[in-house]
Design a protein around this motif. Structure first.
Motif, short mmCIF file in Angstrom:
data_model
loop_
_atom_site.label_atom_id
_atom_site.label_comp_id
_atom_site.label_asym_id
_atom_site.label_seq_id
_atom_site.Cartn_x
_atom_site.Cartn_y
_atom_site.Cartn_z
N THR A 136 0.82 -1.21 0.00
CA THR A 136 0.00 0.00 0.00
C THR A 136 0.85 1.25 0.00
OG1 THR A 136 -1.76 -1.16 1.20
CG2 THR A 136 -1.82 1.23 1.22
N ALA A 137 1.95 1.25 0.75
CA ALA A 137 2.82 2.43 0.79
C ALA A 137 3.37 2.75 -0.60
CB ALA A 137 3.97 2.19 1.77
N LEU A 138 3.80 1.73 -1.33
CA LEU A 138 4.33 1.95 -2.67
C LEU A 138 3.25 2.42 -3.65
CD1 LEU A 138 6.76 -1.09 -3.09
CD2 LEU A 138 7.39 1.32 -2.98
N PHE A 139 2.11 1.76 -3.63
CA PHE A 139 1.07 2.09 -4.60
C PHE A 139 0.34 3.38 -4.25
CE2 PHE A 139 0.86 -2.64 -5.77
CZ PHE A 139 1.74 -2.44 -6.82
N MET A 140 0.25 3.72 -2.97
CA MET A 140 -0.32 5.01 -2.61
C MET A 140 0.61 6.16 -3.05
SD MET A 140 -2.23 4.83 1.06
CE MET A 140 -3.95 4.31 1.17
N ALA A 141 1.91 5.95 -2.89
CA ALA A 141 2.85 6.96 -3.38
C ALA A 141 2.71 7.16 -4.88
CB ALA A 141 4.27 6.55 -3.01
N SER A 142 2.54 6.06 -5.60
CA SER A 142 2.33 6.14 -7.05
C SER A 142 1.04 6.90 -7.37
CB SER A 142 2.26 4.73 -7.64
OG SER A 142 1.91 4.76 -9.00
N THR A 143 -0.01 6.64 -6.59
CA THR A 143 -1.28 7.34 -6.81
C THR A 143 -1.13 8.84 -6.61
OG1 THR A 143 -2.52 5.39 -6.06
CG2 THR A 143 -3.69 7.48 -6.07
N VAL A 144 -0.46 9.23 -5.55
CA VAL A 144 -0.27 10.67 -5.26
C VAL A 144 0.56 11.34 -6.35
CG1 VAL A 144 0.77 12.33 -3.67
CG2 VAL A 144 -0.54 10.40 -2.77
N PHE A 145 1.69 10.74 -6.71
CA PHE A 145 2.56 11.35 -7.72
C PHE A 145 1.88 11.45 -9.07
CE2 PHE A 145 6.23 9.84 -4.99
CZ PHE A 145 6.57 11.12 -4.57
N SER A 146 1.20 10.38 -9.48
CA SER A 146 0.52 10.42 -10.78
C SER A 146 -0.63 11.41 -10.77
CB SER A 146 0.02 9.02 -11.15
OG SER A 146 -0.89 8.53 -10.19
N TYR A 147 -1.33 11.51 -9.64
CA TYR A 147 -2.45 12.46 -9.57
C TYR A 147 -1.95 13.90 -9.63
CZ TYR A 147 -6.92 14.41 -8.04
OH TYR A 147 -8.10 15.11 -7.97
N MET A 148 -0.83 14.18 -9.02
CA MET A 148 -0.30 15.55 -9.03
C MET A 148 0.06 16.00 -10.44
SD MET A 148 -0.44 16.85 -6.01
CE MET A 148 -1.97 15.94 -5.78
N LEU A 149 0.40 15.06 -11.31
CA LEU A 149 0.81 15.41 -12.67
C LEU A 149 -0.34 15.96 -13.51
CD1 LEU A 149 3.19 12.43 -13.53
CD2 LEU A 149 3.81 14.78 -12.96
N ILE A 150 -1.58 15.69 -13.13
CA ILE A 150 -2.69 16.20 -13.93
C ILE A 150 -2.83 17.71 -13.77
CG2 ILE A 150 -3.90 14.00 -13.71
CD1 ILE A 150 -5.86 15.37 -11.79
N TYR A 151 -2.12 18.30 -12.81
CA TYR A 151 -2.19 19.74 -12.60
C TYR A 151 -1.09 20.49 -13.33
CZ TYR A 151 -5.57 18.71 -8.93
OH TYR A 151 -6.67 18.28 -8.24
N LEU A 152 -0.33 19.81 -14.17
CA LEU A 152 0.73 20.49 -14.91
C LEU A 152 0.21 21.65 -15.77
CD1 LEU A 152 3.00 17.50 -16.05
CD2 LEU A 152 3.50 19.24 -14.33
N PRO A 153 -0.94 21.51 -16.44
CA PRO A 153 -1.42 22.64 -17.25
C PRO A 153 -1.82 23.87 -16.43
CG PRO A 153 -2.42 20.59 -17.99
CD PRO A 153 -1.76 20.31 -16.68
N VAL A 154 -2.23 23.69 -15.17
CA VAL A 154 -2.72 24.84 -14.38
C VAL A 154 -1.68 25.34 -13.39
CG1 VAL A 154 -5.10 24.10 -14.61
CG2 VAL A 154 -3.76 23.29 -12.66
#
Length: 284
Positions: A136-154
């Motif tokens: 869970t620690a590894l996959f939650m970190a992946s979830t957070v990092f990937s989710y943050m990337l959707i804000y690159l345009p803004v």
């Protein structure tokens, strides 16, 4: 013998000793998961959604990126549902939890674990909990990092505004919750599979087909798939296509409690099997 005499005759539990034993087992299991090649493979797998969001989000279409053209929430939901939930979490849990006991049998080290002065039910629970924590620690970190990337345009300010004042924060919590429940549900299932089967190919293949084609199943059979409850918790619902059998998703409380009860029941069966297990390495 009186009740008082019977109570006095019972062996007292040394809680301090039990805590040290459980702590030692947790540390041993975490080292096996995080300080071996398993951690490298899991790390690479958890990086896949991050790379896909970064790659897809940067593709230009008509002077805009994919995130700007189709909306960052739709793009991320599609990637999370098809790639992360549909493959990474399933096979990542298969890789870790199938080997939780089967790996010890193949390494001929399970008897050392079962000879420890701990109830076998506790051994199952502790090894499973340690594996859930690590995965869970590894996959939650992946979830957070990937989710943050959707804000690159803004940019940073737009991300902070959406996460605090908009729905972005709630959506991120929902994705993290789905990640946790997926590890709990699939983890318990593959722990049992590892106890029953020597080779994961056939049972894992059958389970994967069942999970991925759940949208074609009749309503009664949908309830027998883990992904049916997980998809009901996703914040942005997507269509399953024109051939899907449409069923109202269960309420969030039913999904959460149902998956937790499912995991507890599967672990109880696993504990019953290991309680009656006799180690015969020559058979494996």
């Amino acid at each position: 013998m009186t009740v008082a005499q019977e109570t006095a005759a019972r062996p007292r539990i040394d809680w301090a000793l039990l805590a040290r034993q459980l702590g030692g087992l947790v540390r041993l299991e975490l080292r096996r998961l995080l300080l071996t090649r398993r951690a490298v493979i899991l790390g690479l797998a958890s990086a896949v959604p991050v790379a896909i969001v970064l790659l897809v989000g940067s593709i230009p279409i008509g002077g805009q990126t994919v995130l700007e053209r189709f909306g960052n929430r739709i793009v991320y939901e599609t990637i999370f549902e098809t790639v992360f939930l549909g493959a990474i979490l399933f096979f990542g849990c298969l890789y870790v939890f199938f080997n939780l006991f089967r790996g010890e049998i193949l390494e001929r080290s399970l008897h050392y674990l079962l000879l420890t002065p701990l109830r076998r039910e506790l051994v199952v629970a502790v090894k499973y909990a340690a594996a859930v924590a690590a995965v869970t620690a590894l996959f939650m970190a992946s979830t957070v990092f990937s989710y943050m990337l959707i804000y690159l345009p803004v940019g940073f300010s737009g991300a902070v505004e959406d996460l605090t004042a908009g729905p972005g924060g709630r959506h991120l919590v929902a994705y993290l919750g789905v990640t946790l429940l997926a590890c709990i549900g699939y983890g318990s299932l593959f722990t049992l599979v590892g106890m029953v089967f020597r080779n994961p190919i056939i049972p894992a293949g059958a389970l994967y087909v069942w999970e991925m084609l759940h949208f074609l199943l009749p309503p009664a059979l949908k309830k027998l798939s883990v992904i049916h409850y997980l998809k009901g918790l996703l914040p942005v619902p997507l269509s399953d296509g024109p051939f899907a059998v449409v069923v109202e998703p269960p309420p969030p409380a039913v999904s959460v409690l149902g998956l937790l009860a499912f995991a507890a029941g599967v672990l109880a069966v696993t504990a019953l099997i290991i309680r009656r297990m006799e180690i015969r390495y020559t058979e494996d």
